[in-house]
Enzyme design. Structure first.
Site, PDB file in Angstrom:
ATOM      1  N   ASN A  10      -2.916  28.191  14.314  1.00  0.00           N
ATOM      2  CA  ASN A  10      -4.230  29.000  13.543  1.00  0.00           C
ATOM      3  C   ASN A  10      -5.092  27.911  12.046  1.00  0.00           C
ATOM      4  OD1 ASN A  10      -5.874  31.025  11.847  1.00  0.00           O
ATOM      5  ND2 ASN A  10      -4.134  30.871  11.089  1.00  0.00           N
ATOM      6  N   LYS A  12      -7.489  28.654  10.854  1.00  0.00           N
ATOM      7  CA  LYS A  12      -8.469  28.462  10.002  1.00  0.00           C
ATOM      8  C   LYS A  12     -10.011  28.367  10.169  1.00  0.00           C
ATOM      9  CE  LYS A  12      -3.660  29.509   7.985  1.00  0.00           C
ATOM     10  NZ  LYS A  12      -2.788  29.581   6.502  1.00  0.00           N
ATOM     11  N   HIS A  96      -4.012  38.701   9.107  1.00  0.00           N
ATOM     12  CA  HIS A  96      -3.698  38.126   8.411  1.00  0.00           C
ATOM     13  C   HIS A  96      -3.150  38.120   7.490  1.00  0.00           C
ATOM     14  CE1 HIS A  96      -3.230  33.657   6.913  1.00  0.00           C
ATOM     15  NE2 HIS A  96      -2.267  33.580   8.247  1.00  0.00           N
ATOM     16  N   GLU A  98      -4.615  35.956   4.979  1.00  0.00           N
ATOM     17  CA  GLU A  98      -5.259  36.073   3.978  1.00  0.00           C
ATOM     18  C   GLU A  98      -6.191  37.421   3.742  1.00  0.00           C
ATOM     19  OE1 GLU A  98      -5.300  31.986   5.962  1.00  0.00           O
ATOM     20  OE2 GLU A  98      -3.749  31.867   4.980  1.00  0.00           O
ATOM     21  N   GLU A 168       4.740  37.378   8.883  1.00  0.00           N
ATOM     22  CA  GLU A 168       4.661  35.505   7.952  1.00  0.00           C
ATOM     23  C   GLU A 168       5.036  35.782   6.505  1.00  0.00           C
ATOM     24  OE1 GLU A 168       1.344  32.917   9.979  1.00  0.00           O
ATOM     25  OE2 GLU A 168       0.628  34.367   9.145  1.00  0.00           O
ATOM     26  N   GLY A 174       1.053  27.781   4.305  1.00  0.00           N
ATOM     27  CA  GLY A 174       0.537  26.801   3.476  1.00  0.00           C
ATOM     28  C   GLY A 174       1.002  26.044   2.055  1.00  0.00           C
ATOM     29  N   SER A 214       4.667  27.531   7.059  1.00  0.00           N
ATOM     30  CA  SER A 214       5.132  26.433   6.655  1.00  0.00           C
ATOM     31  C   SER A 214       6.197  26.040   7.932  1.00  0.00           C
ATOM     32  CB  SER A 214       5.616  26.555   5.477  1.00  0.00           C
ATOM     33  OG  SER A 214       4.876  26.450   4.684  1.00  0.00           O
TER      34      SER A 214
HETATM   35  P1  PGA Z   1       1.055  27.246   6.999  1.00  0.00           P
HETATM   36  O1  PGA Z   1      -0.188  29.168   8.135  1.00  0.00           O
HETATM   37  O2  PGA Z   1       1.468  26.826   8.550  1.00  0.00           O
HETATM   38  O3  PGA Z   1      -0.458  26.538   6.861  1.00  0.00           O
HETATM   39  O4  PGA Z   1       1.965  27.848   6.276  1.00  0.00           O
HETATM   40  C1  PGA Z   1       0.874  29.904   8.783  1.00  0.00           C
HETATM   41  C2  PGA Z   1      -0.866  30.445   9.040  1.00  0.00           C
HETATM   42  O5  PGA Z   1      -0.898  31.403   7.668  1.00  0.00           O
HETATM   43  O6  PGA Z   1      -0.468  31.518  10.130  1.00  0.00           O
END
Ligand code: PGA
Length: 253
Positions: A10, A12, A96, A98, A168, A174, A214
């Site tokens: 992803n 983003k 997601h 976010e 997640e 992140g 992560s």
């Molecule tokens: P990350 O994000 O690997 O940077 O923690 C995962 C995601 O949001 O799908």
């Protein structure tokens, strides 16, 4: 049944057009010949076309990061499932964290999108996961259940078999704080139980559950060794041409 692992990146809102093209070329080259794993990259939507063109005849599929549930009309700024299919998408990430937490998407919003994606023939990657406060308050299972059942309300067994779930935990996204194998394994197992209760054991056995939050080339192998963890949804590390292919290889080694 042995579920085929699925690793998706992803990206983003993180690449320029030329970075996107460079990245997909490097990843494509690095995973050439890798078998036994499904792979996808999800670039920013304005670069889906450009990245898709680089993926012609490759085993890496294209995915979008979001879509709208309506088929057509006056919905300024939105994209339909048909549009995503038209530029070559096979997958779409829905719900997601976010989008849930920054952009205010509810389970009902996500559910409408899941139905529209399935009806159009896209495979939704439906994200669920608790915040740090929710985990501390021991509400993880309740939150994940609410999101799972809410996002898949009205989805039939046949359709459910085509859905991918991504667990997640919000606190792991992140942050560099990855869930431990035990923490992730426990939630994946409880998701599998929810699927079995709702759709029966045979269907539950087919649904892939990715872990996200992560994931790196250093922790991927451990996470992927857990029986209910069927792949990964990777953010930060999917932007690194040196890391993402290693995560993909970890899924088949
Ligand atoms: P990350 O994000 O690997 O940077 O923690 C995962 C995601 O949001 O799908």
């Amino acid at each position: 049944m042995v579920r085929r692992p699925f690793i998706a990146g992803n990206w983003k809102m993180n690449t320029t057009r030329s970075e996107a093209v460079q990245l997909v070329r490097a990843v494509r080259e690095a995973v050439a010949g890798v078998e036994g794993v499904d792979m996808a990259v999800c670039p920013p939507s304005v670069y889906l076309d450009a990245v898709g063109a680089e993926l012609k005849d490759s085993a890496i599929a294209l995915g979008a990061q979001n879509m709208y549930h309506q088929a057509k009309g006056a919905f300024t700024g939105e994209l339909s499932a048909a549009m995503l299919l038209d530029v070559g998408c096979q997958y779409v990430i829905l719900g997601h964290s976010e989008r849930r937490h920054i952009l205010g998407e509810s389970n009902e919003d996500v559910c409408r999108k899941v139905h529209a994606a399935l009806a159009a023939g896209l495979t939704p990657i439906v994200c669920v996961g608790e915040t740090k406060d929710e985990r501390d308050a021991k509400k993880t299972t309740d939150i994940v259940a609410e999101q799972f059942f809410g996002s898949l309300a009205g989805v039939s067994s046949d359709q459910a078999a085509r859905v991918v779930i991504a667990y997640e935990p919000v606190w792991a996204i992140g942050t560099g704080v990855v869930a431990t194998v035990d923490e992730a394994g426990e939630v994946h197992a409880s998701l599998r139980g929810m699927m079995a209760g709702r759709y029966g054991a045979a269907i539950a056995d087919q649904i892939r559950i990715q872990y996200g939050g992560s994931v790196t080339d250093e922790n991927a192998a451990d996470l992927l060794s857990v029986s209910d963890i069927d792949g990964a949804l990777v953010g930060g590390a999917s932007l690194k041409a040196g890391s993402f292919p290693k995560i993909i290889r970890a899924a088949v080694s």
